[in-house]
Design a protein around this motif. Structure first.
Motif, PDB file in Angstrom:
ATOM      1  N   UNK A 147       0.846  -1.389  -0.104  1.00 30.57           N
ATOM      2  CA  UNK A 147       0.128  -0.181   0.236  1.00 30.57           C
ATOM      3  C   UNK A 147       1.068   0.973  -0.110  1.00 30.57           C
ATOM      4  N   UNK A 148       1.981   1.667   0.667  1.00 33.61           N
ATOM      5  CA  UNK A 148       2.764   2.448   0.765  1.00 33.61           C
ATOM      6  C   UNK A 148       3.955   3.009  -0.540  1.00 33.61           C
ATOM      7  N   UNK A 149       4.094   2.040  -0.729  1.00 31.58           N
ATOM      8  CA  UNK A 149       4.970   1.431  -2.639  1.00 31.58           C
ATOM      9  C   UNK A 149       3.240   2.286  -3.967  1.00 31.58           C
ATOM     10  N   UNK A 150       2.200   1.795  -3.373  1.00 34.27           N
ATOM     11  CA  UNK A 150       1.440   2.442  -4.346  1.00 34.27           C
ATOM     12  C   UNK A 150       0.933   3.996  -3.968  1.00 34.27           C
ATOM     13  N   UNK A 151       0.631   5.032  -3.099  1.00 34.35           N
ATOM     14  CA  UNK A 151       0.550   5.701  -2.411  1.00 34.35           C
ATOM     15  C   UNK A 151       1.564   6.578  -2.406  1.00 34.35           C
ATOM     16  N   UNK A 152       2.845   6.542  -1.961  1.00 34.65           N
ATOM     17  CA  UNK A 152       3.808   7.147  -1.895  1.00 34.65           C
ATOM     18  C   UNK A 152       4.124   8.494  -2.121  1.00 34.65           C
ATOM     19  N   UNK A 153       3.330   8.227  -4.078  1.00 32.08           N
ATOM     20  CA  UNK A 153       3.969   9.962  -4.648  1.00 32.08           C
ATOM     21  C   UNK A 153       2.617  10.672  -4.229  1.00 32.08           C
ATOM     22  N   UNK A 154       1.569   9.680  -4.264  1.00 32.20           N
ATOM     23  CA  UNK A 154       0.426  10.834  -3.319  1.00 32.20           C
ATOM     24  C   UNK A 154       0.567  11.202  -2.466  1.00 32.20           C
TER      25      UNK A 154
END
Ligand SMILES: [Zn+2]
Length: 77
Positions: A6-13
């Motif tokens: 989840x962290x890698x998916x949301x990191x740029x946001x």
């Protein structure tokens, strides 16, 4: 609770400030307990910072014309 995926998916946001307060809290909580994601985020911030420091290359009139003609040609296909 968020996991590392989840962290890698949301990191740029997260870096761009596009998460809600609730999402940011969940994100920050995961960072507290996960050194790997802290390191990942540090690298992402470095990469984003470097990207913004590189000045955008200005196109010459010839390069711009070449891009326009390529786009027009591809639309004709
Ligand atoms: Zn993690």
């Amino acid at each position: 609770m968020l996991n590392c995926r989840d962290i890698t998916k949301q990191a740029s946001d997260y870096v761009d400030g596009h998460l809600s307060v609730r999402q940011r809290l969940a994100f920050a909580f995961h960072l507290l307990i996960c050194g790997q994601c802290r390191a990942f985020l540090r690298q992402l911030r470095l990469a984003v910072g470097m990207y913004h420091r590189v000045p955008a290359k200005e196109l010459s009139a010839e390069e711009a014309a070449a891009v326009v003609s390529k786009v027009l040609a591809s639309k004709g296909e």
